[in-house]
Design a protein around this motif. Structure first.
Motif, PDB file in Angstrom:
ATOM      1  N   GLY A  23      79.355  53.337  50.570  1.00  0.00           N
ATOM      2  CA  GLY A  23      79.602  51.985  51.075  1.00  0.00           C
ATOM      3  C   GLY A  23      78.835  50.941  50.296  1.00  0.00           C
ATOM      4  N   LYS A  24      77.553  51.259  49.986  1.00  0.00           N
ATOM      5  CA  LYS A  24      76.740  50.319  49.210  1.00  0.00           C
ATOM      6  C   LYS A  24      77.277  50.172  47.796  1.00  0.00           C
ATOM      7  CE  LYS A  24      71.924  49.441  47.905  1.00  0.00           C
ATOM      8  NZ  LYS A  24      70.522  49.933  47.992  1.00  0.00           N
ATOM      9  N   ARG A  25      77.712  51.286  47.199  1.00  0.00           N
ATOM     10  CA  ARG A  25      78.275  51.219  45.843  1.00  0.00           C
ATOM     11  C   ARG A  25      79.574  50.425  45.835  1.00  0.00           C
ATOM     12  NH1 ARG A  25      74.441  52.094  42.087  1.00  0.00           N
ATOM     13  NH2 ARG A  25      73.332  54.044  42.440  1.00  0.00           N
ATOM     14  N   GLN A  26      80.382  50.558  46.899  1.00  0.00           N
ATOM     15  CA  GLN A  26      81.629  49.796  46.974  1.00  0.00           C
ATOM     16  C   GLN A  26      81.337  48.298  47.014  1.00  0.00           C
ATOM     17  OE1 GLN A  26      85.135  51.079  47.202  1.00  0.00           O
ATOM     18  NE2 GLN A  26      85.156  48.979  46.422  1.00  0.00           N
ATOM     19  N   SER A  27      80.257  47.921  47.719  1.00  0.00           N
ATOM     20  CA  SER A  27      79.854  46.511  47.745  1.00  0.00           C
ATOM     21  C   SER A  27      79.493  46.026  46.349  1.00  0.00           C
ATOM     22  CB  SER A  27      78.668  46.315  48.691  1.00  0.00           C
ATOM     23  OG  SER A  27      79.016  46.668  50.019  1.00  0.00           O
ATOM     24  N   ALA A  28      78.825  46.910  45.569  1.00  0.00           N
ATOM     25  CA  ALA A  28      78.472  46.539  44.196  1.00  0.00           C
ATOM     26  C   ALA A  28      79.718  46.396  43.337  1.00  0.00           C
ATOM     27  CB  ALA A  28      77.534  47.592  43.602  1.00  0.00           C
ATOM     28  N   VAL A  29      80.683  47.323  43.523  1.00  0.00           N
ATOM     29  CA  VAL A  29      81.937  47.250  42.761  1.00  0.00           C
ATOM     30  C   VAL A  29      82.655  45.936  43.053  1.00  0.00           C
ATOM     31  CG1 VAL A  29      84.237  48.268  42.504  1.00  0.00           C
ATOM     32  CG2 VAL A  29      82.217  49.737  42.562  1.00  0.00           C
ATOM     33  N   ASN A  30      82.599  45.502  44.312  1.00  0.00           N
ATOM     34  CA  ASN A  30      83.280  44.259  44.688  1.00  0.00           C
ATOM     35  C   ASN A  30      82.682  43.039  44.005  1.00  0.00           C
ATOM     36  OD1 ASN A  30      84.934  45.747  46.365  1.00  0.00           O
ATOM     37  ND2 ASN A  30      83.769  45.314  48.225  1.00  0.00           N
ATOM     38  N   GLN A  31      81.476  43.196  43.431  1.00  0.00           N
ATOM     39  CA  GLN A  31      80.852  42.080  42.716  1.00  0.00           C
ATOM     40  C   GLN A  31      81.204  42.058  41.227  1.00  0.00           C
ATOM     41  OE1 GLN A  31      76.582  41.504  43.714  1.00  0.00           O
ATOM     42  NE2 GLN A  31      76.886  43.059  45.295  1.00  0.00           N
TER      43      GLN A  31
END
Length: 335
Positions: A23-31
Motif C-alpha cells: 500500500g505504501k509503495r502504491q502511494s509512492a507509485v502514484n507520485q
C-alpha cells in the motif's frame, strides 16, 4: 515463550517496514510523473530489481514488491535522456478468505510519445508503420543537435529558425526552454514556439518554467496573444492520398515518369494532398541530379513536411552555395 513471541512480532514488523508495504509503495507509485530524474525515482521507489537498455537509448527499470498478505506490486519505469517518459504498475491483491480473482491496478497510460497526435486528426499522407516512431526519434535528434551548439545565443537562434517550419507539443517546448538559465532567454524561445504549439490548450504549464513574477507575467501575455491551433489544423497532414498507396509505391511511380519535368509535376500533384517526413523528402531529392531540379521539388513539398524541426538537414543535399541559400529560404530557415 513470551520472549520468542515478541521476537517474532519484531521480525514481522521489521520485514513489513523494510518492504514498505504494498500500500505504501502504491502511494509512492502514484507520485511518479513524466520528466522525473533517476534520482527522484530512486528516492520514491528505492533501487530497481532489474535494469535494461534498448537500442534507441531508452532504459527501463523494473521494481517488484511483496508483503506478508501476499500482495504483489510490479512497476516498470522507462527513461530517455535520464528523464521518465513512461511508467506502468501492476498490483495483485489475493484475498484468501473468498478466493476472489486478483485485483489488478494499472496506472493511467502516459501521454503519447513526443511528436505524436491522435491518428484520427493526422490526415492520410504517406504514413507507414514506422512513421510514429521516426517522428518521436526525429525530435530527439533535433534536441541533440541543439545541445551540441556551444553558445546560448546560437542555440536560441537555431531553435527560433527551426520553429518557423514546424509544430511542437507543449512537452517538447518545455524541453527546449527549460535548459536556459535566464527568463529573458526562455521568453525569446517561448515567443518563437507559442504560435507553433500543437496542443496549445496545455500551454499554461509553460508558465511554471519562469523564475520571477515579471517573467511569468510576460510568458502569460505571450501565451494569451496566441490562441491554440485547432486540432483539425496541421499543415503536415491535410492529405487525402489513398491509404493503399505507400511511399515506396509513390517513389516507383515517380521513377516511371520519362522526363525530369514530368517527375517534378508528379511530385507537385501528390504534394497537394499528402505530407512527407524529412527522410522521405531526401529520397525524392536523390531522384534528381541537378540543383535546379531539386529546388522545385523542395518548394512543392516544403509546406507538407511533418517533422519540420529536421528540415535544416535537407540543405546538405544541394551542391552549390546559391542553391543552398535558396533552399534555406524555401524552408523558412532565413528571413
Amino acid at each position: 515463550m513470551k520472549k520468542y513471541a515478541l521476537a517474532l512480532v519484531a521480525l514481522v514488523l521489521t520485514f513489513l517496514s523494510s518492504c514498505g508495504g504494498v500500500g505504501k509503495r502504491q502511494s509512492a507509485v502514484n507520485q511518479l510523473e513524466r520528466g522525473m530524474t533517476k534520482d527522484q525515482v530512486t528516492a520514491l521507489l528505492g533501487a530497481p530489481r532489474n535494469k535494461s537498455v534498448q537500442e534507441d537509448g531508452s532504459e527501463t527499470w523494473d521494481f517488484s514488491y511483496m508483503d506478508l498478505l501476499d500482495r504483489h506490486l510490479r512497476v516498470s519505469v522507462t527513461f530517455f535522456n535520464d528523464r521518465v517518459t513512461k511508467y506502468d504498475s501492476h498490483r495483485t491483491d489475493h484475498d484468501h478468505r473468498d478466493n476472489q480473482s486478483p485485483v489488478i491496478v494499472t496506472t493511467p497510460p502516459a501521454i503519447p510519445p513526443q511528436g505524436h497526435i491522435p491518428p484520427a486528426t493526422r490526415g492520410r499522407g504517406y504514413i507507414d508503420s514506422r512513421v510514429y516512431e521516426e517522428e518521436a526519434r526525429a525530435f530527439e535528434l533535433f534536441l541533440e543537435d541543439v545541445r551540441r551548439i556551444p553558445f546560448d545565443d546560437e542555440r536560441i537562434g537555431f531553435i527560433c529558425s527551426v520553429a518557423r517550419r514546424s509544430l511542437f507539443t507543449v512537452e517538447q517546448a518545455s524541453r527546449l526552454i527549460a535548459p536556459f538559465r535566464w527568463d529573458e532567454q526562455r521568453l525569446t524561445i517561448l515567443e518563437a514556439l507559442t504560435p507553433r504549439l500543437r496542443d496549445g490548450y496545455n500551454a499554461f504549464r509553460l508558465i511554471d518554467l519562469f523564475s520571477y513574477g515579471s517573467g511569468k507575467e510576460r510568458a502569460r501575455q505571450i501565451l494569451e496573444a496566441n490562441p491554440p491551433i485547432p486540432w483539425d489544423y496541421d499543415p503536415r497532414s491535410m492529405g487525402q492520398m489513398e491509404e493503399q498507396e505507400s511511399f515506396e509505391d509513390f517513389v516507383r511511380a515517380v521513377e516511371r515518369q520519362t522526363w525530369d519535368k514530368d517527375k517534378i509535376n508528379y511530385i507537385r500533384d501528390a504534394a497537394q494532398r499528402n505530407s512527407f517526413t524529412v527522410q522521405q523528402v531526401i529520397r525524392l531529392l536523390k531522384l534528381f541530379t541537378w540543383d535546379n531540379e531539386r529546388l522545385p521539388v523542395l518548394e512543392a513539398v516544403a509546406p507538407r513536411i511533418r517533422d519540420g524541426f529536421n528540415t535544416y538537414k535537407l540543405i546538405e543535399y544541394f551542391d552549390f552555395q546559391d542553391a543552398k541559400q535558396k533552399a534555406r529560404r524555401i524552408l523558412g530557415l532565413t528571413e
